[in-house]
Design a protein around this motif. Structure first.
Motif, PDB file in Angstrom:
ATOM      1  N   PHE A   1      73.658  31.242 -11.397  1.00  0.00           N
ATOM      2  CA  PHE A   1      73.583  32.603 -11.618  1.00  0.00           C
ATOM      3  C   PHE A   1      74.825  33.288 -11.054  1.00  0.00           C
ATOM      4  O   PHE A   1      75.241  34.362 -11.707  1.00  0.00           O
ATOM      5  CB  PHE A   1      72.368  33.591 -10.883  1.00  0.00           C
ATOM      6  CG  PHE A   1      72.814  33.687  -9.261  1.00  0.00           C
ATOM      7  CD1 PHE A   1      72.693  32.771  -8.402  1.00  0.00           C
ATOM      8  CD2 PHE A   1      73.005  34.799  -8.845  1.00  0.00           C
ATOM      9  CE1 PHE A   1      72.744  32.884  -7.014  1.00  0.00           C
ATOM     10  CE2 PHE A   1      73.360  35.189  -7.729  1.00  0.00           C
ATOM     11  CZ  PHE A   1      73.240  34.239  -6.618  1.00  0.00           C
ATOM     12  N   LYS A   2      75.704  32.591 -10.207  1.00  0.00           N
ATOM     13  CA  LYS A   2      77.144  33.173  -9.787  1.00  0.00           C
ATOM     14  C   LYS A   2      77.978  33.665 -11.094  1.00  0.00           C
ATOM     15  O   LYS A   2      78.719  34.393 -10.980  1.00  0.00           O
ATOM     16  CB  LYS A   2      77.510  32.422  -8.894  1.00  0.00           C
ATOM     17  CG  LYS A   2      76.734  32.392  -7.623  1.00  0.00           C
ATOM     18  CD  LYS A   2      77.281  31.355  -6.517  1.00  0.00           C
ATOM     19  CE  LYS A   2      76.667  31.657  -5.245  1.00  0.00           C
ATOM     20  NZ  LYS A   2      75.408  30.817  -5.124  1.00  0.00           N
TER      21      LYS A   2
ATOM     22  N   ASP B   1      78.344  25.583  -6.040  1.00  0.00           N
ATOM     23  CA  ASP B   1      78.138  26.711  -6.971  1.00  0.00           C
ATOM     24  C   ASP B   1      79.556  27.768  -7.115  1.00  0.00           C
ATOM     25  O   ASP B   1      79.810  28.101  -8.167  1.00  0.00           O
ATOM     26  CB  ASP B   1      76.723  27.268  -6.881  1.00  0.00           C
ATOM     27  CG  ASP B   1      75.805  26.456  -7.075  1.00  0.00           C
ATOM     28  OD1 ASP B   1      76.084  25.403  -7.873  1.00  0.00           O
ATOM     29  OD2 ASP B   1      74.599  26.720  -6.851  1.00  0.00           O
TER      30      ASP B   1
ATOM     31  N   PRO C   1      65.478  33.618  -4.629  1.00  0.00           N
ATOM     32  CA  PRO C   1      65.967  32.577  -3.878  1.00  0.00           C
ATOM     33  C   PRO C   1      67.099  33.144  -3.125  1.00  0.00           C
ATOM     34  O   PRO C   1      68.125  33.592  -3.850  1.00  0.00           O
ATOM     35  CB  PRO C   1      66.288  31.385  -4.760  1.00  0.00           C
ATOM     36  CG  PRO C   1      65.575  31.566  -6.002  1.00  0.00           C
ATOM     37  CD  PRO C   1      65.583  33.133  -6.165  1.00  0.00           C
ATOM     38  N   SER C   2      67.027  32.941  -1.810  1.00  0.00           N
ATOM     39  CA  SER C   2      68.299  33.749  -0.978  1.00  0.00           C
ATOM     40  C   SER C   2      68.818  32.892  -0.130  1.00  0.00           C
ATOM     41  O   SER C   2      68.197  32.007   0.615  1.00  0.00           O
ATOM     42  CB  SER C   2      67.793  35.184  -0.279  1.00  0.00           C
ATOM     43  OG  SER C   2      67.210  35.920  -1.276  1.00  0.00           O
ATOM     44  N   GLY C   3      70.112  33.220   0.168  1.00  0.00           N
ATOM     45  CA  GLY C   3      70.847  32.313   1.169  1.00  0.00           C
ATOM     46  C   GLY C   3      71.658  33.743   1.967  1.00  0.00           C
ATOM     47  O   GLY C   3      71.458  34.023   2.992  1.00  0.00           O
ATOM     48  N   ASN C   4      72.745  33.890   1.187  1.00  0.00           N
ATOM     49  CA  ASN C   4      73.689  35.017   1.808  1.00  0.00           C
ATOM     50  C   ASN C   4      73.334  36.338   1.683  1.00  0.00           C
ATOM     51  O   ASN C   4      73.762  37.359   1.760  1.00  0.00           O
ATOM     52  CB  ASN C   4      75.063  34.839   1.356  1.00  0.00           C
ATOM     53  CG  ASN C   4      75.872  33.570   2.165  1.00  0.00           C
ATOM     54  OD1 ASN C   4      75.865  33.987   3.345  1.00  0.00           O
ATOM     55  ND2 ASN C   4      76.821  33.138   1.485  1.00  0.00           N
ATOM     56  N   PHE C   5      72.074  36.653   1.000  1.00  0.00           N
ATOM     57  CA  PHE C   5      71.509  38.100   0.652  1.00  0.00           C
ATOM     58  C   PHE C   5      72.343  38.679  -0.423  1.00  0.00           C
ATOM     59  O   PHE C   5      72.153  40.048  -0.366  1.00  0.00           O
ATOM     60  CB  PHE C   5      71.451  38.649   1.995  1.00  0.00           C
ATOM     61  CG  PHE C   5      70.541  39.770   2.015  1.00  0.00           C
ATOM     62  CD1 PHE C   5      69.086  39.442   2.183  1.00  0.00           C
ATOM     63  CD2 PHE C   5      70.576  41.138   1.752  1.00  0.00           C
ATOM     64  CE1 PHE C   5      68.011  40.461   2.413  1.00  0.00           C
ATOM     65  CE2 PHE C   5      69.767  42.229   1.859  1.00  0.00           C
ATOM     66  CZ  PHE C   5      68.383  41.732   1.937  1.00  0.00           C
ATOM     67  N   GLY C   6      73.024  38.051  -1.042  1.00  0.00           N
ATOM     68  CA  GLY C   6      73.702  38.897  -2.471  1.00  0.00           C
ATOM     69  C   GLY C   6      72.916  39.077  -3.253  1.00  0.00           C
ATOM     70  O   GLY C   6      72.811  40.457  -3.825  1.00  0.00           O
ATOM     71  N   ASN C   7      72.275  38.253  -3.910  1.00  0.00           N
ATOM     72  CA  ASN C   7      71.509  38.484  -5.024  1.00  0.00           C
ATOM     73  C   ASN C   7      70.202  39.430  -4.794  1.00  0.00           C
ATOM     74  O   ASN C   7      70.267  40.717  -5.584  1.00  0.00           O
ATOM     75  CB  ASN C   7      70.899  37.172  -5.298  1.00  0.00           C
ATOM     76  CG  ASN C   7      70.449  37.093  -6.995  1.00  0.00           C
ATOM     77  OD1 ASN C   7      70.390  38.002  -7.714  1.00  0.00           O
ATOM     78  ND2 ASN C   7      70.029  35.957  -7.386  1.00  0.00           N
TER      79      ASN C   7
ATOM     80  N   SER D   1      72.781  25.459  -1.948  1.00  0.00           N
ATOM     81  CA  SER D   1      73.191  26.683  -2.020  1.00  0.00           C
ATOM     82  C   SER D   1      72.644  27.751  -1.336  1.00  0.00           C
ATOM     83  O   SER D   1      73.308  28.873  -1.275  1.00  0.00           O
ATOM     84  CB  SER D   1      73.318  27.077  -3.411  1.00  0.00           C
ATOM     85  OG  SER D   1      74.146  26.066  -4.307  1.00  0.00           O
TER      86      SER D   1
ATOM     87  N   HIS E   1      66.314  25.368  -6.310  1.00  0.00           N
ATOM     88  CA  HIS E   1      66.589  26.878  -5.769  1.00  0.00           C
ATOM     89  C   HIS E   1      65.337  27.717  -6.390  1.00  0.00           C
ATOM     90  O   HIS E   1      64.700  28.376  -5.608  1.00  0.00           O
ATOM     91  CB  HIS E   1      67.974  27.311  -6.056  1.00  0.00           C
ATOM     92  CG  HIS E   1      68.728  26.560  -5.199  1.00  0.00           C
ATOM     93  ND1 HIS E   1      69.117  25.447  -6.135  1.00  0.00           N
ATOM     94  CD2 HIS E   1      69.717  26.516  -4.352  1.00  0.00           C
ATOM     95  CE1 HIS E   1      70.427  24.786  -5.308  1.00  0.00           C
ATOM     96  NE2 HIS E   1      70.621  25.265  -4.124  1.00  0.00           N
TER      97      HIS E   1
ATOM     98  N   THR F   1      68.028  30.336 -10.527  1.00  0.00           N
ATOM     99  CA  THR F   1      69.507  30.517  -9.925  1.00  0.00           C
ATOM    100  C   THR F   1      70.232  29.617 -10.266  1.00  0.00           C
ATOM    101  O   THR F   1      71.589  29.445 -10.295  1.00  0.00           O
ATOM    102  CB  THR F   1      69.535  30.860  -8.542  1.00  0.00           C
ATOM    103  OG1 THR F   1      68.826  29.883  -8.003  1.00  0.00           O
ATOM    104  CG2 THR F   1      68.850  32.388  -8.378  1.00  0.00           C
ATOM    105  N   ALA F   2      69.567  28.249 -11.140  1.00  0.00           N
ATOM    106  CA  ALA F   2      70.570  27.272 -11.414  1.00  0.00           C
ATOM    107  C   ALA F   2      69.680  26.462 -12.254  1.00  0.00           C
ATOM    108  O   ALA F   2      68.523  26.683 -12.464  1.00  0.00           O
ATOM    109  CB  ALA F   2      71.173  26.541 -10.150  1.00  0.00           C
TER     110      ALA F   2
HETATM  111  C1  LIG Z   1      74.436  31.014  -4.261  1.00  0.00           C
HETATM  112  C2  LIG Z   1      73.042  30.478  -4.471  1.00  0.00           C
HETATM  113  C3  LIG Z   1      71.950  30.981  -4.087  1.00  0.00           C
HETATM  114  C4  LIG Z   1      71.713  32.166  -3.176  1.00  0.00           C
HETATM  115  O1  LIG Z   1      72.473  33.559  -3.378  1.00  0.00           O
HETATM  116  P1  LIG Z   1      72.538  34.672  -2.360  1.00  0.00           P
HETATM  117  O2  LIG Z   1      73.181  35.469  -3.145  1.00  0.00           O
HETATM  118  O3  LIG Z   1      73.752  33.938  -1.765  1.00  0.00           O
HETATM  119  O4  LIG Z   1      71.493  34.820  -1.557  1.00  0.00           O
HETATM  120  C5  LIG Z   1      70.584  30.513  -4.654  1.00  0.00           C
HETATM  121  N1  LIG Z   1      70.590  29.637  -5.580  1.00  0.00           N
HETATM  122  C6  LIG Z   1      71.706  29.089  -6.175  1.00  0.00           C
HETATM  123  C7  LIG Z   1      71.773  28.185  -7.142  1.00  0.00           C
HETATM  124  C8  LIG Z   1      72.883  29.668  -5.798  1.00  0.00           C
HETATM  125  O5  LIG Z   1      74.173  29.187  -6.310  1.00  0.00           O
END
Ligand SMILES: *Cc1c(COP(=O)(O)O)cnc(C)c1O
Length: 475
Positions: A116-117, A148, A259-265, A316, A399, A422-423
């Motif tokens: 998704f990036k 990613d 699906p979250s990591g850095n809370f951007g999405n 990710s 993810h 997201t992927a």
């Molecule tokens: C970056 C990423 C995430 C996390 O997104 P954030 O915006 O960092 O929360 C989730 N899934 C995939 C496949 C990613 O590349």
């Protein structure tokens, strides 16, 4: 529209002033001074625009509310060059796929790197090229990636005027597919550097080079990390596009699972909701790295050290702290910059945590802002991938599986639940094989990429070596 910092600096800045910047000078993150409100008439207008004129037109409408220092005709052209069916594979750009009645996947990963990036990075590439051209400036993007982000940045910046990319990745640690995607790029402005070390070593080098302010200024060093406001803004658009596909009238509410990591999405989802998009719940899903799930369950935000950051099969989302989270905290605290500053400077930076469990604001995270959360483990991931494949004949990546798992815990009968995909599974083939006993499908354009010639330098984990390389390449 002016932008301000989450730590209180309210010097008025416009979109193009912050486009090429990272953090605000006071260490905070940029946000618009208010969220434009979209009423039902406007929403209906946008629903029709998306159906009749497509995603690029919708993107232009939304971006225009936040960008008033690029002439409208130019911004429109940038959106139209970015969001094409040729690049993203379908007319809808972000097609909804129904698994069950009212349970959808929103396809965000049909762009060049299958994650998704691309949705934000492809726009960023065009915005950067436009703004640098206007200023007659150059930019050297220095980044660190575990997969990613780096490939999305390279595919967005390849061949762009005035831009070079120096992307550091841990030597031999990305998936075979990810390495092939990045290293097969032959564009002269893209520099792949495999560092003899782990991801943290790569990140330390980027920090060391960026902290040398003289070098940074002389050599026009910039970044494309997830705190960039333009990236977040680009992501707001697909919440609207998902909503329009899942509903027929603006009276309907939906929920999104992210699906979250850095809370951007999910922060982009928060912005869409603040603008008035009828989102009931924002369902945040983490993997074993559950910093954010812990906050939304308990009110305690406790960042982890590298020893407590697990390597998982949804890599990710393997984060120890969530770099965009401060934006939400600022809104949660009624946009109190002084308090936000104290929580992140005295709390997070000095003690590794802050605690809002006793603060009335914490209950608002759910009640007023719609956030709920959950966590998914490797075993959950395998079970979810298997279940979705067996029941619906759809293969999902690791993810997205975390998102589906947590979405199911929060779905309400009769209300659309949209899980952001997201992927694509091909990026994380090993876990798919573990879950299903077969290789994931590969989009035809990626056939044989592992065998293509590679352009990558292997270098020791040493910031001075990277500086010398930048100097040499910039001539
Ligand atoms: C970056 C990423 C995430 C996390 O997104 P954030 O915006 O960092 O929360 C989730 N899934 C995939 C496949 C990613 O590349």
């Amino acid at each position: 529209m002016n932008y301000l910092s989450t730590r209180g600096d309210a010097t008025p800045r416009r979109f193009c002033d912050i486009l090429l910047e990272g953090l605000a000078p006071d260490g905070g993150l940029y946000l618009p001074e208010h969220y434009p409100h979209v009423d039902s008439t406007m929403l209906t207008h946008w629903r029709n625009l998306y159906a009749q004129h497509g995603y690029a037109t919708l993107a232009f409408e939304i971006l225009s509310l936040y960008i008033d220092d690029i002439p409208a005709a130019d911004l429109k052209a940038i959106c139209e060059t970015t969001y094409t069916p040729e690049v993203f594979g379908t007319l809808e750009i972000v097609p909804l796929k129904s698994l069950q009645p009212k349970f959808y996947l929103e396809g965000l990963s049909n762009g060049p790197t299958l994650a998704f990036k691309d949705m934000a990075m492809q726009l960023l590439g065009n915005l950067f090229e436009y703004e640098l051209g206007r200023r007659g400036e150059q930019l050297n993007i220095l980044g660190a990636t575990s997969g990613d982000t780096g490939s999305a940045a390279e595919y967005a910046m390849r061949g762009k005027q005035g831009i070079r990319v120096f992307m550091l990745s841990p030597h031999g640690r990305m998936s075979a597919f990810q390495q092939a995607q990045m290293f097969s790029l032959q564009d002269p402005n893209i520099h792949n550097i495999a560092i003899e070390g782990v991801f943290d070593d790569c990140q330390d080098i980027v920090k060391a080079v960026s902290n040398d302010l003289g070098f940074k200024r002389r050599h026009k060093i910039g970044t494309v990390n997830s705190i960039n406001w333009a990236r977040l803004l680009a992501q707001v658009v697909y919440y609207f596009a998902g909503y329009f596909q899942a509903t027929r009238s603006n009276a309907e509410q939906v929920s999104f699972a992210v699906p979250s990591g850095n809370f951007g999405n999910i922060c982009a989802g928060h912005v869409a909701r603040m603008m008035g998009l009828p989102i009931r719940q924002l369902v945040l899903a983490t993997n074993e790295n559950d910093v954010l799930d812990e906050f939304f369950r308990t009110g305690v935000y406790r960042v982890r050290g590298s020893a407590d950051t697990h390597e998982t099969s949804s890599p990710s989302m393997d984060i120890s702290k969530a770099s965009n989270f401060e934006r939400f905290v600022f809104d949660l605290l009624g946009r109190d910059g002084a308090r936000t500053k104290a929580l992140f400077e005295d709390g997070v930076a000095k003690q590794g945590q802050f605690d809002l469990s006793q603060d009335p604001a914490f209950a608002q995270a759910r009640e007023r802002f719609g956030f709920v959360s959950g966590k998914s483990t490797h075993a959950d991931r395998l079970a979810t991938i298997r279940d979705v494949y067996e029941k619906f004949d759809v293969m999902i990546d690791t993810h997205t599986a975390d998102g589906v798992k947590v979405a199911r815990e929060h779905a309400q009968p009769g209300e659309p639940m949209i899980v952001l995909e997201t992927a694509l599974p091909i990026k994380f083939a090993a876990t798919i094989v573990e879950a299903l006993g077969r290789e994931p499908d590969r989009p035809p354009k990626f056939d044989g990429i592992e065998a293509l010639p590679r352009r990558v330098r292997v270098m020791p984990a040493d910031a001075d070596g990277i500086k010398r390389l930048v100097v040499q390449e910039c001539g």
